[in-house]
Design a protein around this motif. Structure first.
Motif, PDB file in Angstrom:
ATOM      1  N   VAL A  60     -63.160 -42.193  11.716  1.00 49.19           N
ATOM      2  CA  VAL A  60     -62.348 -41.323  12.565  1.00 49.19           C
ATOM      3  C   VAL A  60     -60.936 -41.202  11.993  1.00 49.19           C
ATOM      4  O   VAL A  60     -60.342 -40.110  11.958  1.00 49.19           O
ATOM      5  N   GLN A  61     -60.397 -42.316  11.518  1.00 45.94           N
ATOM      6  CA  GLN A  61     -59.054 -42.288  10.929  1.00 45.94           C
ATOM      7  C   GLN A  61     -59.032 -41.418   9.675  1.00 45.94           C
ATOM      8  O   GLN A  61     -58.093 -40.640   9.458  1.00 45.94           O
ATOM      9  N   THR A  62     -60.083 -41.526   8.855  1.00 44.82           N
ATOM     10  CA  THR A  62     -60.161 -40.722   7.634  1.00 44.82           C
ATOM     11  C   THR A  62     -60.290 -39.241   7.962  1.00 44.82           C
ATOM     12  O   THR A  62     -59.671 -38.392   7.302  1.00 44.82           O
ATOM     13  N   LEU A  63     -61.078 -38.923   8.986  1.00 41.66           N
ATOM     14  CA  LEU A  63     -61.215 -37.523   9.399  1.00 41.66           C
ATOM     15  C   LEU A  63     -59.858 -36.947   9.799  1.00 41.66           C
ATOM     16  O   LEU A  63     -59.492 -35.832   9.410  1.00 41.66           O
ATOM     17  N   GLY A  64     -59.111 -37.705  10.596  1.00 41.93           N
ATOM     18  CA  GLY A  64     -57.791 -37.242  11.021  1.00 41.93           C
ATOM     19  C   GLY A  64     -56.852 -37.044   9.855  1.00 41.93           C
ATOM     20  O   GLY A  64     -56.118 -36.047   9.779  1.00 41.93           O
ATOM     21  N   SER A  65     -56.855 -37.993   8.907  1.00 41.14           N
ATOM     22  CA  SER A  65     -55.976 -37.896   7.740  1.00 41.14           C
ATOM     23  C   SER A  65     -56.348 -36.717   6.859  1.00 41.14           C
ATOM     24  O   SER A  65     -55.471 -35.998   6.345  1.00 41.14           O
ATOM     25  N   THR A  66     -57.656 -36.496   6.695  1.00 38.09           N
ATOM     26  CA  THR A  66     -58.120 -35.384   5.862  1.00 38.09           C
ATOM     27  C   THR A  66     -57.703 -34.049   6.452  1.00 38.09           C
ATOM     28  O   THR A  66     -57.234 -33.145   5.749  1.00 38.09           O
ATOM     29  N   MET A  67     -57.854 -33.913   7.773  1.00 40.02           N
ATOM     30  CA  MET A  67     -57.468 -32.657   8.424  1.00 40.02           C
ATOM     31  C   MET A  67     -55.963 -32.423   8.320  1.00 40.02           C
ATOM     32  O   MET A  67     -55.512 -31.295   8.136  1.00 40.02           O
ATOM     33  N   SER A  68     -55.207 -33.499   8.423  1.00 44.66           N
ATOM     34  CA  SER A  68     -53.746 -33.372   8.323  1.00 44.66           C
ATOM     35  C   SER A  68     -53.345 -32.926   6.922  1.00 44.66           C
ATOM     36  O   SER A  68     -52.481 -32.047   6.764  1.00 44.66           O
ATOM     37  N   LYS A  69     -53.960 -33.499   5.900  1.00 43.17           N
ATOM     38  CA  LYS A  69     -53.631 -33.145   4.524  1.00 43.17           C
ATOM     39  C   LYS A  69     -53.995 -31.694   4.226  1.00 43.17           C
ATOM     40  O   LYS A  69     -53.317 -31.006   3.460  1.00 43.17           O
ATOM     41  N   LYS A  70     -55.095 -31.232   4.809  1.00 47.41           N
ATOM     42  CA  LYS A  70     -55.534 -29.853   4.582  1.00 47.41           C
ATOM     43  C   LYS A  70     -54.858 -28.871   5.545  1.00 47.41           C
ATOM     44  O   LYS A  70     -55.209 -27.690   5.576  1.00 47.41           O
ATOM     45  N   ARG A  71     -53.901 -29.398   6.327  1.00 46.89           N
ATOM     46  CA  ARG A  71     -53.157 -28.592   7.281  1.00 46.89           C
ATOM     47  C   ARG A  71     -54.078 -27.873   8.277  1.00 46.89           C
ATOM     48  O   ARG A  71     -53.867 -26.719   8.622  1.00 46.89           O
ATOM     49  N   GLN A  72     -55.120 -28.615   8.695  1.00 51.98           N
ATOM     50  CA  GLN A  72     -56.042 -28.083   9.696  1.00 51.98           C
ATOM     51  C   GLN A  72     -55.664 -28.558  11.097  1.00 51.98           C
ATOM     52  O   GLN A  72     -56.376 -28.317  12.057  1.00 51.98           O
ATOM     53  N   GLY A  73     -54.549 -29.233  11.210  1.00 48.55           N
ATOM     54  CA  GLY A  73     -54.163 -29.787  12.495  1.00 48.55           C
ATOM     55  C   GLY A  73     -54.754 -31.169  12.681  1.00 48.55           C
ATOM     56  O   GLY A  73     -55.260 -31.790  11.750  1.00 48.55           O
ATOM     57  N   GLU A  74     -54.679 -31.650  13.907  1.00 44.38           N
ATOM     58  CA  GLU A  74     -55.205 -32.983  14.193  1.00 44.38           C
ATOM     59  C   GLU A  74     -56.675 -32.906  14.600  1.00 44.38           C
ATOM     60  O   GLU A  74     -57.234 -31.819  14.810  1.00 44.38           O
ATOM     61  N   LEU A  75     -57.306 -34.082  14.696  1.00 43.05           N
ATOM     62  CA  LEU A  75     -58.692 -34.165  15.140  1.00 43.05           C
ATOM     63  C   LEU A  75     -58.766 -33.784  16.619  1.00 43.05           C
ATOM     64  O   LEU A  75     -58.194 -34.451  17.478  1.00 43.05           O
ATOM     65  N   ARG A  76     -59.477 -32.690  16.917  1.00 43.44           N
ATOM     66  CA  ARG A  76     -59.526 -32.174  18.284  1.00 43.44           C
ATOM     67  C   ARG A  76     -60.767 -32.607  19.048  1.00 43.44           C
ATOM     68  O   ARG A  76     -60.818 -32.500  20.280  1.00 43.44           O
ATOM     69  N   GLY A  77     -61.777 -33.067  18.357  1.00 42.37           N
ATOM     70  CA  GLY A  77     -63.016 -33.482  19.014  1.00 42.37           C
ATOM     71  C   GLY A  77     -63.956 -34.128  18.020  1.00 42.37           C
ATOM     72  O   GLY A  77     -63.780 -33.996  16.801  1.00 42.37           O
ATOM     73  N   LEU A  78     -64.950 -34.837  18.539  1.00 41.78           N
ATOM     74  CA  LEU A  78     -65.851 -35.600  17.684  1.00 41.78           C
ATOM     75  C   LEU A  78     -67.288 -35.438  18.154  1.00 41.78           C
ATOM     76  O   LEU A  78     -67.586 -35.535  19.348  1.00 41.78           O
ATOM     77  N   VAL A  79     -68.171 -35.176  17.193  1.00 43.75           N
ATOM     78  CA  VAL A  79     -69.611 -35.179  17.443  1.00 43.75           C
ATOM     79  C   VAL A  79     -70.171 -36.481  16.873  1.00 43.75           C
ATOM     80  O   VAL A  79     -69.991 -36.778  15.686  1.00 43.75           O
ATOM     81  N   ILE A  80     -70.816 -37.274  17.716  1.00 42.13           N
ATOM     82  CA  ILE A  80     -71.429 -38.535  17.280  1.00 42.13           C
ATOM     83  C   ILE A  80     -72.937 -38.324  17.252  1.00 42.13           C
ATOM     84  O   ILE A  80     -73.578 -38.128  18.292  1.00 42.13           O
ATOM     85  N   ASP A  81     -73.513 -38.349  16.068  1.00 39.28           N
ATOM     86  CA  ASP A  81     -74.937 -38.089  15.869  1.00 39.28           C
ATOM     87  C   ASP A  81     -75.685 -39.412  15.792  1.00 39.28           C
ATOM     88  O   ASP A  81     -75.513 -40.177  14.839  1.00 39.28           O
ATOM     89  N   MET A  82     -76.510 -39.698  16.787  1.00 39.49           N
ATOM     90  CA  MET A  82     -77.325 -40.920  16.785  1.00 39.49           C
ATOM     91  C   MET A  82     -78.807 -40.574  16.848  1.00 39.49           C
ATOM     92  O   MET A  82     -79.621 -41.375  17.295  1.00 39.49           O
ATOM     93  N   ARG A  83     -79.177 -39.395  16.368  1.00 42.10           N
ATOM     94  CA  ARG A  83     -80.588 -39.030  16.323  1.00 42.10           C
ATOM     95  C   ARG A  83     -81.324 -39.943  15.337  1.00 42.10           C
ATOM     96  O   ARG A  83     -80.860 -40.177  14.235  1.00 42.10           O
ATOM     97  N   GLY A  84     -82.459 -40.450  15.764  1.00 43.11           N
ATOM     98  CA  GLY A  84     -83.240 -41.332  14.912  1.00 43.11           C
ATOM     99  C   GLY A  84     -82.668 -42.718  14.738  1.00 43.11           C
ATOM    100  O   GLY A  84     -83.189 -43.516  13.949  1.00 43.11           O
ATOM    101  N   ASN A  85     -81.598 -43.040  15.468  1.00 41.55           N
ATOM    102  CA  ASN A  85     -80.971 -44.364  15.358  1.00 41.55           C
ATOM    103  C   ASN A  85     -81.819 -45.377  16.143  1.00 41.55           C
ATOM    104  O   ASN A  85     -81.899 -45.291  17.365  1.00 41.55           O
ATOM    105  N   PRO A  86     -82.421 -46.363  15.462  1.00 40.71           N
ATOM    106  CA  PRO A  86     -83.308 -47.308  16.158  1.00 40.71           C
ATOM    107  C   PRO A  86     -82.587 -48.402  16.915  1.00 40.71           C
ATOM    108  O   PRO A  86     -83.209 -49.195  17.621  1.00 40.71           O
ATOM    109  N   GLY A  87     -81.240 -48.476  16.768  1.00 35.27           N
ATOM    110  CA  GLY A  87     -80.484 -49.499  17.490  1.00 35.27           C
ATOM    111  C   GLY A  87     -79.980 -50.588  16.571  1.00 35.27           C
ATOM    112  O   GLY A  87     -79.656 -50.358  15.414  1.00 35.27           O
TER     113      GLY A  87
END
Length: 389
Positions: free
Chosen positions: A289-316
């Motif tokens: 999450v921290q890397t996503l925020g930093s990457t968006m800031s560097k690319k001048r895309q603004g801050e992280l506005r939302g997150l999709v957490i994909d746990m499909r097929g995650n057995p636990g």
């Protein structure tokens, strides 16, 4: 609601040992004492959440039917009246005996009945695969009547489970499976000894050091391929187009397995995929999450506005990691509650009020393959109205 048993009882006897050829091996394990089974019974009696599911006669029948699958010489016939077992007939070669089950009305009577029956089995069994394996089969048979998830792990299975949740191990870095009875590479992990040596998806492993992989179990193959870092292993591989197998000599090293991967989507949205829950998952998630925020800031895309957490097929995986991941996004309240015998013992795990992303909009992706820890995270975030599921 399942009862997950891990009883460390040592290493079993070699598979398919002849009782006549190796009498010392036969005497090495006392099947009649049912020491492991009795410990499992204590766990059921003291901890199983829904005592109404316990049916001792059905447990005896299921235990013996599972043993029948384990022992080729054994035949079991269960006489039932309106689906309730009334008696069971056990036959080994020319020896047969009927055991009444109507007097089995509690867990200890169930244990005594199984002791009598398995004593009969032991007396007349000429060949055996592993007496301890017979007891394990009986235990997992009786547990199967409770729910689909209650299971007793053998020591080697437990060690493998602990190793798989550490996030790193000594090995070559290949995912393998048995396809049509042939040990096959599913994929090499990038940057590992296997990928550096040129191992490819679809390669067939025909020999590991001096051991042929014909009729080798998947777990035995994994045990041979893994080992301490800086040790060598020779693997003979057959590949489509080759006239004969070729030897790959590789040196094991510590393999780190990531449980979290991430990437940026459009409009300030990040995607995080959690493959499983191991010791490093929470920290990996927070780093992602921290890397996503930093990457968006560097690319001048603004801050992280939302997150999709994909746990499909995650057995636990690890419960504590499921709690910590949930805690990252929840400010306060219960995350998950452990419920004990008869719903009388309740142990809630609460948010610690240290969550760092408690206002970030979330979407959770799950599917029928999402189980265990991934269900806990999804349920906690949904119940706290923190995520769209």
């Amino acid at each position: 609601m399942s009862l997950f048993l891990v009883l460390m009882v040592g290493v079993g006897l070699p598979a398919q040992v002849s009782a006549e050829a190796n009498p010392a091996a036969v005497a090495a394990y006392d099947l009649e004492s049912l020491s492991i089974l009795n410990r499992a019974v204590i766990h059921i009696k003291e901890h199983y959440v829904d005592p109404g599911r316990i049916d001792e006669r059905k447990m005896v029948a299921a235990a013996l039917e599972r043993v029948q699958d384990q022992v080729a010489e054994l035949l079991v016939h269960v006489d039932r009246v309106e689906e309730q077992p009334r008696s069971v007939t056990v036959r080994i070669d020319q020896h047969a005996e009927q055991f009444q089950l109507e007097d089995v009305t509690n867990l200890w009577q169930m244990s005594f009945k199984l002791r009598d029956i398995l004593s009969f089995v032991r007396r007349h069994l000429r060949y055996h695969e592993d007496l301890r394996a017979i007891e394990y089969a009986a235990i997992n048979g009786l547990l199967s009547t409770l729910d689909p998830h209650s299971v007793l792990l053998k020591p080697d299975e437990y060690r493998e489970m602990k190793l798989s949740t550490q996030g790193k191990f000594g090995g070559l870095g290949i995912v393998i499976n048995s396809l049509d009875g042939v040990l096959t590479v599913v994929r090499p992990i990038q940057g590992t000894p296997a990928s550096d040596a040129g191992v490819k998806k679809g390669d067939q492993i025909v020999q590991i050091n001096l051991d042929s992989t014909i009729n080798m179990s998947l777990q035995d193959a994994v045990n041979l391929l893994r080992g301490p870092p800086r040790t060598k292993v020779n693997v003979w591989i057959n590949r489509k187009g080759w006239k004969q197998p070729r030897r790959f000599s590789m040196t094991r090293k510590n393999i780190s397995v990531k449980s979290v991967v991430s990437r940026s989507l459009s409009n300030g949205i990040g995607l995080v995929r959690i493959h499983n829950f191991q010791n490093t998952t929470t920290q990996e998630l927070r780093n992602a999450v921290q890397t996503l925020g930093s990457t968006m800031s560097k690319k001048r895309q603004g801050e992280l506005r939302g997150l999709v957490i994909d746990m499909r097929g995650n057995p636990g995986g690890l419960l504590d990691q499921a709690i910590k991941v949930s805690d990252t996004f929840v400010q306060s309240g219960p995350l998950v509650t452990t419920v004990g015998y008869g719903d009388k013992m309740r142990e809630p795990k609460m948010a610690t009020r240290t969550g760092t992303l408690t206002d970030l909009p979330l979407v959770i992706l799950v599917d029928p393959g999402s189980a265990s820890a991934s269900e806990i995270v999804a349920g906690a975030l949904k119940n706290h109205h923190r995520a769209l599921l």
